[in-house]
Design an enzyme around this catalytic site. Sequence first.
Site, mmCIF file in Angstrom:
data_model
loop_
_atom_site.group_PDB
_atom_site.id
_atom_site.type_symbol
_atom_site.label_atom_id
_atom_site.label_comp_id
_atom_site.label_asym_id
_atom_site.label_seq_id
_atom_site.Cartn_x
_atom_site.Cartn_y
_atom_site.Cartn_z
ATOM 1 N N LYS A 1 0.820 -1.211 0.000
ATOM 2 C CA LYS A 1 0.000 0.000 0.000
ATOM 3 C C LYS A 1 0.861 1.273 0.000
ATOM 4 O O LYS A 1 0.511 2.264 -0.648
ATOM 5 C CB LYS A 1 -0.955 -0.001 1.209
ATOM 6 N N LYS B 1 -6.236 -14.738 -12.359
ATOM 7 C CA LYS B 1 -7.519 -15.097 -11.770
ATOM 8 C C LYS B 1 -8.546 -14.008 -12.052
ATOM 9 O O LYS B 1 -8.206 -12.842 -12.174
ATOM 10 C CB LYS B 1 -7.378 -15.212 -10.245
ATOM 11 N N LYS C 1 -10.743 -7.884 -9.970
ATOM 12 C CA LYS C 1 -10.546 -6.537 -10.495
ATOM 13 C C LYS C 1 -9.126 -6.272 -11.003
ATOM 14 O O LYS C 1 -8.940 -5.490 -11.923
ATOM 15 C CB LYS C 1 -10.944 -5.497 -9.453
#
Length: 331
Positions: A111, A194, A197
């Site tokens: 992050k 996969k 998003k």
Amino acid sequence: MKTVLSGIRPTGNLHLGNYFGALSNFVSMQNEYNCFFFIADYHSLTTHPTPQNIQGNVRSVLAQYLAAGLDPEKATLYIQSDVPEVIELYLFLNMNAYVGELERCTSFKDKIRQQPQNVNAGLLTYPTLMAADILIHKADFVPVGKDQEQHLEMARTFGNRFNRMYNHEYFPEPQAFNFGKELVKIPALNGSGKMGKSEGEDSTIFLTDTPEVILKKVKRAVTDAGPTEPNQPVSEPVANLFQLMHVVSKPETLEFFREQYSTCQIRYGDLKKQLAEDMIAFVNPIRERIQEIASNEVYLNKVAQIGKEKAQESARKTIREVREIIGFKPF
Ligand code: TRP
């Protein structure tokens, strides 16, 4: 009865990966476990501090959970911010969580790279908030994907540390919940990765996608130049389409196209047409239920209220006991 808990951040619509990876299993778990399923709206503030429509996003995820078959009578279906007791436990856990161990957390490091302009304390203490979610209901099991394993490990650390520091065997150790069978892989439509998003919306089939949208997405799915000799190994993009077919189509259908592949007669256009049709047949009833539930405000409010009451009862008991254990006693 053992307690299972799962949380989801309200950051978008649910897709087939969510459905087969988690939701469909939750539906069968409702009868065998004391289940808590909640929407982690506090957590979403760590990345979206000024949300555009948090209420709408939360309601939309709730409607999708219900449409997938979660039953508010069986499971406790609630919204994190409806249970502010979790914040008190978060505070207690934060007092004994060390900055060093929080900084070493992989998701925190990711992050920092993704949002260098907003490295806030909520981001650093994301794992203590998640531990509070889990420990507040003394959960025994938490179904987690690979990306959440470290967070679960930290929840164990914080729970055990609490027990040791206050000399009380209070919190059970939450374990990863395995659905008892091979996890079904739901691949994206772009040939690799996969569904989700991170692979892009065009490669992902959402439970809210209309038949037209599904058809368009499947038509554009990546394939290859086709087999040139019998029994040629299947490339990843084509294997992915077979895998999706395995999930939504009849076994005979998959068998038919595999055979066509082996004998070099396959036409990917036909395969896609069939796959789209079967996906639509699968998704459409769910999409219609989502619409129906989402438009029934009275029902959604009732579900949220029932969940809030059940979750608060459990959380209040824990907070009362935790206060006692630490030494906060009522005057
Ligand atoms: N961190 C989880 C995710 O991003 C969401 C979450 C928050 C969660 N609290 C939780 C998951 C507690 C399981 C248990 O997917």
